[in-house]
Scaffold this active site. Structure first.
Site, PDB file in Angstrom:
ATOM      1  N   HIS A 331       0.808  -1.209   0.000  1.00 53.68           N
ATOM      2  CA  HIS A 331       0.000   0.000   0.000  1.00 53.68           C
ATOM      3  C   HIS A 331       0.850   1.272   0.000  1.00 53.68           C
ATOM      4  CE1 HIS A 331      -0.511   1.351   4.478  1.00 53.68           C
ATOM      5  NE2 HIS A 331       0.598   0.681   4.389  1.00 53.68           N
ATOM      6  N   GLU A 337       4.503   6.149   8.586  1.00 51.65           N
ATOM      7  CA  GLU A 337       4.611   5.011   9.499  1.00 51.65           C
ATOM      8  C   GLU A 337       6.049   4.805   9.963  1.00 51.65           C
ATOM      9  OE1 GLU A 337       3.138   1.722   7.255  1.00 51.65           O
ATOM     10  OE2 GLU A 337       1.285   2.744   6.712  1.00 51.65           O
ATOM     11  N   TYR A 346       8.463 -10.019  12.349  1.00 56.03           N
ATOM     12  CA  TYR A 346       7.279  -9.374  11.785  1.00 56.03           C
ATOM     13  C   TYR A 346       6.868 -10.137  10.537  1.00 56.03           C
ATOM     14  CZ  TYR A 346       4.480  -5.702   9.581  1.00 56.03           C
ATOM     15  OH  TYR A 346       3.475  -4.993   8.973  1.00 56.03           O
ATOM     16  N   HIS A 361       8.246   4.240   6.622  1.00 60.56           N
ATOM     17  CA  HIS A 361       7.520   4.314   5.347  1.00 60.56           C
ATOM     18  C   HIS A 361       6.722   5.599   5.394  1.00 60.56           C
ATOM     19  CE1 HIS A 361       7.983  -0.240   5.791  1.00 60.56           C
ATOM     20  NE2 HIS A 361       8.866   0.180   4.904  1.00 60.56           N
ATOM     21  N   HIS A 367       5.077   0.449   0.069  1.00 66.68           N
ATOM     22  CA  HIS A 367       5.726  -0.601   0.850  1.00 66.68           C
ATOM     23  C   HIS A 367       4.810  -1.799   0.942  1.00 66.68           C
ATOM     24  CE1 HIS A 367       3.497   1.991   3.583  1.00 66.68           C
ATOM     25  NE2 HIS A 367       3.319   0.957   4.360  1.00 66.68           N
TER      26      HIS A 367
HETATM   27 FE   LIG Z   1       1.986   0.563   5.947  1.00 58.65          FE
END
Ligand SMILES: [Fe+2]
Length: 437
Positions: A331, A337, A346, A361, A367
């Site tokens: 997205h 972020e 993660y 990001h 990303h």
């Molecule tokens: Fe994101």
């Protein structure tokens, strides 16, 4: 010594260390018991609506005017404040770092603050800064308060103790603490070396998000937030108070400890929260909701649904969705972020994003899962899977996050981060099946 806490979020708390030290039925008696001074600490304007009106009454050995003398300038050059634009020459990009190195010199919590990004404008009381702290030394006679905002502390290595004027918070990795704007505190280390993340919120206070159709339970439940009971010290030896005020630091010397609040009541107070008590809600048939479903705390911006800050976690959880690409999707986002990893792995980046690391990001920069993550998730058998032993988080803000020179030049920045998407193949070949060879 065990410190005790009161449960609840934003309650009207009351606590006293000496029997009868907290006045009942009034805030400001002519002569408070024990010869204490009554003092109000306001976190909101007096006239803020009831739901956001925050103040506490402190009953202390000396009033705070005695806890500051003449100020002189102090320097903490790695702690930056917005606006801090054009601080470096690094081109635009998605960035990732390995952990910030531990210091070799004696470094306390305030000296160890390294700003990575700043956003918004402290003078307009909007935006935030994302920092990493590294420390190996307790604050003994040094105390601190931040007029610029509240501090959300996310430990990653080592336990620490926030000795505040309203009580003591012991904090270990897996827990978070919030220290309100203006609160005087010092930080003692329980472990030898500590590291963690800090979100400095210049704007309206962090609060619990509305749950909408989720209803009255799940996500972060109010009873799991813990506010310390009153604690004080009577220490009549030289102490220092350091103040961060509109991005600058000031220091004042006093002859006693400012941590002298014997009793207090009110709803403006520090608190901690154990992230393991977060009850995640997610998709139970297909697709997945936006990451906002994992919001622990949110700081509103004044525009509905558009947070100055969202503090979001990615906790252990079951993945059960059918016919679904289960990791976070690709997205681009108007929100910026800043991510950290407290422990584990993660799910969108199994390699390269390590505990103590950072990824950034920023506004509208693309990303998503790295190439191996995409491959694995696209071919995985979709049986129920427990994603365990993981705790990542995000400081997300409506404002672009301006990288600091420290962050741009940090030797642990991974120069090859964008290569994690290099092996994403073209699958389109004009057929409905696509090319999955
Ligand atoms: Fe994101």
């Amino acid at each position: 010594m065990a410190f005790s806490y009161m449960p609840g979020f934003g309650n009207d708390f009351e606590t006293e260390t000496l029997l009868g030290s907290l006045p009942q039925g009034r805030n400001s008696p002519q002569r408070p018991a024990y010869g204490l001074y009554a003092e109000q600490l306001s976190g909101s304007p007096f006239t803020a609506p009831r739901g956001t009106n925050e103040r506490s009454w402190l009953y202390r050995i000396r009033p705070s005017v005695k806890h500051t003398g003449r100020f002189k300038a102090a320097s903490y050059p790695l702690w930056k404040t917005a606006p801090n634009v054009g601080d470096h020459e690094l081109p635009l990009g998605q960035y990732r770092w390995n952990p910030v190195p531990m210091p070799k010199e004696p470094t306390n919590f305030i000296q160890g603050m390294r700003s990575i990004t700043t956003a918004g404008d402290v003078l307009g009381q909007t935006g935030m800064a994302a920092h990493v702290y590294v420390a190996n030394t307790s604050m003994i006679d040094d105390h601190f308060f931040n007029a610029d905002g509240e501090l959300l502390v996310v430990p990653q290595v080592g336990a620490l103790r926030f000795v505040t004027e309203m009580g003591v918070i012991e904090l270990r990795p897996g827990e978070i603490a919030v220290l309100p704007r203006g609160l005087v505190f010092k930080v003692e280390l329980v472990d030898k070396d500590v590291r963690g993340y800090v979100c400095e919120n210049y704007g309206a206070k962090l609060t619990l998000p509305d749950r909408g159709p989720i209803g009255a339970n799940c996500l972060a439940n109010p009873r799991d937030f813990k506010t310390p009971c009153a604690w004080f010290e009577e220490k009549e030896t030289p102490c220092r108070l350091i103040v961060k005020w509109c991005g600058n630091f000031h220091l004042t010397e006093i002859g006693h400890s400012p941590l002298d609040v014997v009793a207090w009541h009110g709803n403006y107070a520090p608190y901690k929260y154990d992230l393991a008590t977060f009850s995640p809600v997610g998709a139970i048939l297909f697709d997945h909701p936006d990451p906002s479903i994992f919001t622990v705390l949110t700081a509103p911006s004044g525009e509905e649904g558009t947070a100055n800050i969202d503090f979001v976690i990615f906790p252990p959880r079951w993945l059960v969705a059918e016919d679904t690409f289960r990791p976070p999707w690709y997205h681009r986002n108007i929100m910026s972020e800043f991510m950290g990893l407290i422990h584990g792995q993660y799910d969108a980046k199994e390699e390269g994003f390590v505990p103590g690391g950072i990824s950034l990001h920023n506004l509208m920069l693309a990303h998503g899962p790295d190439a191996p993550g995409f491959e694995k998730a696209s071919r995985a058998e979709l049986k129920p899977v427990k994603l365990d032993n993981t705790m990542a988080f995000m400081f997300e803000t409506r404002f672009p996050q301006m990288l600091t020179r420290y962050g741009a030049e940090l030797e642990t920045r991974q120069d090859n981060y964008i290569d994690c998407w290099a092996d994403l193949k073209k699958r389109f070949n004009g057929t409905p099946e696509g090319d999955w060879s």
